[in-house]
Design an enzyme around this catalytic site. Structure first.
Site, PDB file in Angstrom:
ATOM      1  N   HIS A 162      23.205 -88.296 -20.791  1.00  0.00           N
ATOM      2  CA  HIS A 162      24.270 -89.246 -21.113  1.00  0.00           C
ATOM      3  C   HIS A 162      25.448 -88.600 -21.825  1.00  0.00           C
ATOM      4  O   HIS A 162      26.357 -89.292 -22.279  1.00  0.00           O
ATOM      5  CB  HIS A 162      23.675 -90.374 -21.971  1.00  0.00           C
ATOM      6  CG  HIS A 162      24.446 -91.644 -21.938  1.00  0.00           C
ATOM      7  ND1 HIS A 162      25.077 -92.164 -23.047  1.00  0.00           N
ATOM      8  CD2 HIS A 162      24.696 -92.524 -20.926  1.00  0.00           C
ATOM      9  CE1 HIS A 162      25.674 -93.296 -22.728  1.00  0.00           C
ATOM     10  NE2 HIS A 162      25.466 -93.551 -21.450  1.00  0.00           N
ATOM     11  N   LYS A 164      28.971 -86.949 -22.617  1.00  0.00           N
ATOM     12  CA  LYS A 164      30.309 -87.081 -22.029  1.00  0.00           C
ATOM     13  C   LYS A 164      31.215 -86.068 -22.729  1.00  0.00           C
ATOM     14  O   LYS A 164      31.853 -86.373 -23.738  1.00  0.00           O
ATOM     15  CB  LYS A 164      30.862 -88.495 -22.225  1.00  0.00           C
ATOM     16  CG  LYS A 164      29.849 -89.618 -21.964  1.00  0.00           C
ATOM     17  CD  LYS A 164      29.409 -89.709 -20.529  1.00  0.00           C
ATOM     18  CE  LYS A 164      28.263 -90.688 -20.367  1.00  0.00           C
ATOM     19  NZ  LYS A 164      28.511 -92.046 -20.814  1.00  0.00           N
ATOM     20  N   ASP A 169      39.121 -74.346 -21.316  1.00  0.00           N
ATOM     21  CA  ASP A 169      39.432 -73.169 -22.130  1.00  0.00           C
ATOM     22  C   ASP A 169      38.999 -73.412 -23.572  1.00  0.00           C
ATOM     23  O   ASP A 169      37.814 -73.588 -23.814  1.00  0.00           O
ATOM     24  CB  ASP A 169      40.908 -72.804 -22.020  1.00  0.00           C
ATOM     25  CG  ASP A 169      41.268 -72.264 -20.642  1.00  0.00           C
ATOM     26  OD1 ASP A 169      40.363 -71.768 -19.955  1.00  0.00           O
ATOM     27  OD2 ASP A 169      42.447 -72.346 -20.255  1.00  0.00           O
TER      28      ASP A 169
END
Length: 487
Positions: A162, A164, A169
């Protein structure tokens, strides 16, 4: 240690790297025992406010990346060809670019109209095999008969990847949003950019690579009957066939990762350090509860500020706080403002099949907590509001803390993937960060962020649950008790 005066309990003003290794003396100093600390100037941190801004930043950052792009999300929507083409263009234009993608195996292989995240991403592996790696995490809790009998979509309730995290860079963006059209248009979430943060970006990239190394690797099909193949590294047990061994291996690697970063302090940039970032993870299947420990300690600290109570905003698209969180909240001396999705703003509203009962289940859980608040006599200190915006759904999660009852600008926020719920604590892999700041620009931006979310909210009262459309079927009430950890 890093922040200037905040609510009469201060971090000392710091301008040099040598001072930054000293122990902090402010009220939130105890939290540093649970996580590494990355110091920076708050001007490097910026929340975004709209789904369209999230999508625009995602695409532009992919195209401008020089060395690395790393993406961790539950899934990539089957229709997101534009996003895949953006990755393809970046890889084509820059042969030195390395891309790492981590998604969930169960969600990522679920097909709709013949397309899944796996089939959507596969052409990138075919065209740029030396530049891109795509990993698909599979929970060790779905095995045996359960694996064979639970249909797709239902099997995802057992556990998911889950995280996110979106990195480019030396910058990273934390969010609760996935990668599909609704999250780019009319599904409200949160998004926070950490620019010019090399060490923090490396932390999240290393975490993503660790989980990826312990996941299935997406590859070209071995025979004509396959659309793609999934392989596992030789030094990693199969999560389905050898779940116990797999759990031990991954748990050990995660513990080593945490220990290697534990209590470390990093300085980012040349400006004054007026902000601290403490990243934490929660991975119940592997006995990692770093996020929960830090959050509960934060509530403990808030409870000690009785002379000048804090204001704490908490939000989750799915109202299902753990029993421990609820117990702490009910006894914590602070002003709490909860914000959650109304049934109409729940992503499962009017869905087909069993999932149509999920909004009533969350209503039932919300109502039970509301009763607990009334029983504790804390209605004036703990309020619940529901996000209700025509044509929109609500998926935001996190916390904002203002140090003092009369302080309107937050001095701390938590941003990331957890919903503070049962499955976030026990079943899924989660990551978020606590940001502590006295940077005026960032504090004002956080105030704007929480204000925009509440702009579309309505206060919950006893009358709310007396409405005809809020009546919860008895069957849903009974079922909710059994499946609460899966919500």
């Amino acid at each position: 240690m890093l922040l200037k005066s905040i609510c009469k309990t201060s971090f000392r003003t710091l301008t040099t790297k040598s001072v930054l290794i000293n122990k902090p003396t402010n009220v939130l100093a105890p939290l540093q025992q649970y996580a590494p600390t990355f110091y920076t100037n708050g001007d490097n941190i910026k929340p975004l406010f709209q789904p369209s801004d999230f999508y625009s930043h995602l695409k532009s950052s992919i195209l401008s990346a020089k060395e690395r792009v790393f993406i961790a999300a539950l899934y990539i929507g089957q229709s997101e060809q534009e996003l895949v083409d953006t990755l393809r263009l970046a890889l084509k234009n820059n042969p030195k670019l390395q891309v790492d993608v981590l998604i969930d195996c169960l969600r990522g292989t679920r097909a709709s109209k013949g397309q899944s995240s796996a089939t959507l991403l596969l052409p990138l592996i075919k065209d740029h095999p030396d530049q891109i790696k795509i990993a698909m995490y599979h929970t060790p809790d779905l095995t045996g008969i359960l694996k064979k009998t639970l249909p797709q979509r239902f099997n995802e309730s057992i556990g998911l990847m889950h995280l996110k995290v979106y990195g480019f860079d030396n910058s990273v963006m934390l969010s609760g949003a996935n990668l599909s059209t609704d999250y780019f248009t009319n599904r409200q979430d949160r998004y926070m950019i950490f620019d010019n943060q090399k060490e923090l970006a490396c932390y999240y990239h290393n975490l993503l690579k660790l989980v990826s190394d312990c996941s299935y690797q997406l590859d070209l099909p071995i025979n004509q009957e396959q659309s793609y193949s999934l392989t596992i590294r030789q030094d990693i047990a199969d999560p389905v066939k050898e779940s116990k061994k797999y759990r031990r291996q991954v748990s050990q690697r995660l513990q080593q990762f945490i220990q290697s970063n534990e209590t470390k302090e990093h300085f980012e940039g040349d400006g004054d350090a007026d902000t601290a970032v403490l990243p934490v993870i929660q991975m119940g299947p592997f006995y990692i509860r770093q996020d929960e420990r830090l959050t509960l300690e934060l509530l403990n600290i808030a409870n000690r500020q009785q002379d000048n109570p804090w204001t704490i905003h908490l939000t989750s698209g799915y109202f299902n706080f753990t029993e421990r969180y609820k117990a702490f909240i009910l006894k914590t001396c602070a002003r709490f403002r909860f914000l959650t999705a109304s049934p109409e703003a729940n992503g499962f509203f009017n869905s087909r099949g069993v999932s149509r009962f999920l909004p009533p289940a969350y209503t039932f859980i919300e109502r039970e907590f509301y009763k607990q608040v009334k029983k504790a006599g804390r209605q004036s200190e703990i309020s619940i509001e529901e996000y209700k915006r025509p044509g929109w759904t609500y998926h935001a999660k996190g916390m904002w803390v203002s140090f003092g009852d009369n302080e309107i600008f937050p001095s701390a926020t938590m941003i990331g993937s957890p919903n503070f719920g049962q499955r976030s604590s026990e079943r899924d892999l989660e990551a978020q960060a606590l940001v502590i700041t006295n940077n005026e620009n960032l504090r004002r931006a956080l105030h704007k962020e929480v204000g925009l979310l509440h702009q579309h909210s309505e206060l919950v009262s006893s009358a709310t649950f007396d409405k005809v459309d809020r009546k919860v079927p008895n069957g849903v009430k009974i079922a909710t008790a059994f499946v609460k950890t899966m919500l």
